[in-house]
Design an enzyme around this catalytic site. Structure first.
Site, short mmCIF file in Angstrom:
data_model
loop_
_atom_site.label_atom_id
_atom_site.label_comp_id
_atom_site.label_asym_id
_atom_site.label_seq_id
_atom_site.Cartn_x
_atom_site.Cartn_y
_atom_site.Cartn_z
N ARG A 26 0.83 -1.21 0.00
CA ARG A 26 0.00 0.00 0.00
C ARG A 26 0.87 1.26 0.00
O ARG A 26 0.50 2.28 -0.60
CB ARG A 26 -0.91 0.02 1.22
CG ARG A 26 -2.00 -1.03 1.22
CD ARG A 26 -2.95 -0.84 2.40
NE ARG A 26 -3.84 -1.99 2.54
CZ ARG A 26 -3.65 -2.97 3.42
NH1 ARG A 26 -2.63 -2.91 4.27
NH2 ARG A 26 -4.49 -3.98 3.49
N GLU A 39 5.60 -19.43 1.34
CA GLU A 39 4.68 -20.16 2.22
C GLU A 39 4.80 -21.65 1.94
O GLU A 39 4.64 -22.09 0.80
CB GLU A 39 3.24 -19.70 2.00
CG GLU A 39 2.17 -20.55 2.65
CD GLU A 39 2.38 -20.77 4.14
OE1 GLU A 39 2.24 -21.91 4.60
OE2 GLU A 39 2.70 -19.77 4.85
N SER A 45 -3.24 -16.42 4.48
CA SER A 45 -4.15 -15.42 5.08
C SER A 45 -5.46 -16.05 5.55
O SER A 45 -6.55 -15.64 5.17
CB SER A 45 -4.44 -14.31 4.06
OG SER A 45 -3.26 -13.67 3.69
N CYS A 49 -7.61 -19.42 14.20
CA CYS A 49 -8.52 -19.45 15.36
C CYS A 49 -9.86 -20.07 15.01
O CYS A 49 -10.60 -20.52 15.90
CB CYS A 49 -8.72 -18.03 15.90
SG CYS A 49 -7.21 -17.20 16.43
N ARG A 76 -1.97 -8.16 -6.48
CA ARG A 76 -1.48 -6.92 -5.88
C ARG A 76 0.04 -6.82 -6.00
O ARG A 76 0.69 -6.13 -5.23
CB ARG A 76 -1.90 -6.86 -4.41
CG ARG A 76 -3.40 -7.00 -4.22
CD ARG A 76 -3.80 -6.81 -2.79
NE ARG A 76 -3.62 -5.43 -2.37
CZ ARG A 76 -3.70 -5.02 -1.11
NH1 ARG A 76 -3.93 -5.89 -0.14
NH2 ARG A 76 -3.53 -3.75 -0.81
N ASN A 313 -1.96 -9.91 13.25
CA ASN A 313 -2.38 -8.93 12.25
C ASN A 313 -1.87 -7.53 12.59
O ASN A 313 -1.45 -6.77 11.69
CB ASN A 313 -3.91 -8.92 12.14
CG ASN A 313 -4.42 -10.03 11.24
OD1 ASN A 313 -4.37 -9.93 10.03
ND2 ASN A 313 -4.89 -11.11 11.84
N ARG A 450 -16.12 -2.85 42.70
CA ARG A 450 -16.54 -2.33 44.01
C ARG A 450 -16.02 -3.22 45.14
O ARG A 450 -15.53 -2.73 46.17
CB ARG A 450 -18.06 -2.24 44.08
CG ARG A 450 -18.67 -1.17 43.18
CD ARG A 450 -20.18 -1.18 43.25
NE ARG A 450 -20.66 -0.77 44.58
CZ ARG A 450 -21.95 -0.77 44.92
NH1 ARG A 450 -22.88 -1.16 44.05
NH2 ARG A 450 -22.32 -0.38 46.12
#
Length: 459
Positions: A26, A39, A45, A49, A76, A313, A450
């Site tokens: 970017r 990879e 990506s 989880c 990209r 991330n 409290r």
């Protein structure tokens, strides 16, 4: 290599690595920055989880866990090389050696900037039979697919989960959802060692109530196999537990063999040590992030290894900003985590009692029971909140919550309070949302605050 075009090499194609690559892209176009990512698996990506929920059937399709495919990254202008494992980092010559896992060839790739995002690996103890067919660790999508393939081929319906941390309890739920009789063998006194034992006891009782057999204070000594070589049981010193499939839920360790061999600095938990910019200490052009690093605990001041996608991330965003010519930092964590087993929600943030003692802190600990909604409103469910505060100052040190629907995410209030270094007395004045469908007049977290105030004053 062009003197005006830099090359960024990324090792690891999941959360931290590809977030870093994407953020760097970017900030700098392909004419200024070439990005090469390696990879070793089949996927990029994705949400690790989410794997227990896919295995358990809550998520129907594997691809629902994938945020961005290799093809989308390549669109990209990121040169993403799948099924390619980096086997060596040559720091002196700024290059990495990679091996094509399909074709077998090896090659060197030079870098101007390097990102290490090698993740973590499931702890796999050196036990007899641990590598037998039917024994599975679950960390990657490939692992999850291998487990599902085994379940599809297995006629028996008995599962043993070894370990009762987050992975263990989530996989126990997944196997219950698949219709298996589940036994959890746990070396600790209670499940969920990330909670204090009194809170873990609540988890134990709930899991037993769900039909899960809990075996605590038990050390697995071997995996027993049948005549066909497949797993048939898990043995402890005192008993054998029949198993058609075994899932390892013992936890993970940072995957830092490459970093260690390259002479990069590691912490006491085996994770790579970085500065606030996620730059590897002592190395100007090398960054590391995700499950392979250690992070600063903002409450205790020590370093910890915490394998969570949220951190990974964020690390990637910070690394990508810095590698791309911008500036960002990752200040640390307060140790927030939330999970569930069936309809029981578990959450913690900050320090447990033993963490506070290890940090040399004197503290008070209080426990309260309350409800998720106004007691008269339909669906109000009990929850237990435990809170630790520093003696004398009243600074909040930690919160643990166990309860039904509406309990887990309440921990976020405590996470913000910890980050802001609030005292428990300051917490009692927090202007939290109230309506009978959502909370009692006094939210359970504030009720605990409290009580903690009273304990601090009494002490």
């Amino acid at each position: 290599m062009s003197s005006t075009r830099e090359r960024l090499v990324v090792i690891g194609g999941d959360a931290a690595g590809m977030s870093a690559a994407s953020q760097a892209r970017r900030l700098r176009g392909p004419d200024e920055l070439e990005i090469v990512a390696f990879e070793r698996g089949h996927f990029t990506s994705y949400s690790a989880c989410g794997i227990p929920y896919w295995v358990g059937g809550d998520v129907e399709q594997r691809d629902a866990l994938i945020a961005r495919t290799p093809e989308q990254h390549r669109e990209r202008d990121i040169d993403l090389r799948m099924r390619t494992e980096v086997t060596r980092i040559d720091v002196a010559n700024s290059r990495v050696l990679d091996r094509d896992l399909e074709g077998g060839g090896e090659s060197w790739t030079t870098y101007d900037k390097l990102v290490i995002a090698t993740g973590a690996r499931p702890i796999r103890p050196a036990l007899p039979g641990i590598d037998a067919p039917g024994v599975h660790g679950v960390q990657t999508l490939d692992d999850g697919q291998a487990l599902l393939d085994t379940l599809a081929r297995t006629e028996g319906r008995r599962a043993v989960v070894i370990g009762a941390g987050y992975i263990g309890v989530e996989m126990a739920e997944a196997m219950v959802n698949r219709g298996y009789e589940v036994t959890v063998v746990n070396r600790g006194k209670e499940p969920m060692s990330t909670l204090d034992a009194d809170m873990g006891r609540l988890v134990h009782e709930a899991m037993t109530g769900m039909g899960i057999e809990m075996v605590n204070d038990a050390e697995v000594t071997k995996i027993l196999t049948g005549d066909d070589g497949r797993v048939r049981a898990v043995a402890t010193e005192d008993a054998e537990y029949p198993a058609d499939v075994v899932v390892l839920g013992i936890g993970v360790r940072p995957e830092t063999a490459l970093a260690r061999e390259a002479g990069l600095p590691l912490g006491e938990h085996g994770g790579i040590l970085t500065d606030l910019a996620m730059r590897v200490r002592g190395h100007e052009n090398i960054w590391a992030g995700g499950d392979c690093v250690e992070v600063l605990d903002l409450v205790s001041g020590s370093h910890r290894h915490i394998a969570l996608g949220t951190h990974a991330n964020k690390h990637g965003q910070v690394i990508g900003s810095n590698a791309g010519g911008g500036y960002a930092t990752f200040p640390g964590v307060v140790g927030t985590a939330v999970s569930k087993v069936c309809d029981l929600e578990l959450a913690r943030t900050g320090l447990r009692e033993k963490d506070a003692r290890a940090a040399g802190l004197q503290f008070v600990a209080v426990t309260i029971e309350s409800t998720s909604r106004a007691g008269y409103y339909p669906g109000a469910a009990l929850m237990t909140v435990k809170m630790l505060a520093e003696r004398r100052t009243g600074r909040l040190l930690g919160v643990q919550i166990v309860g039904r629907e509406g309990a887990g995410k309440r921990v976020d209030v405590a996470a913000v309070a910890l980050t802001a270094r609030l005292t428990v007395e300051q917490m009692t004045a927090l202007d939290l949302g109230y309506a009978p469908p959502f909370s009692p007049v006094w939210d359970p977290v504030l009720v605990a605050a409290r009580k903690a105030v009273a304990a601090v004053r009494a002490g």
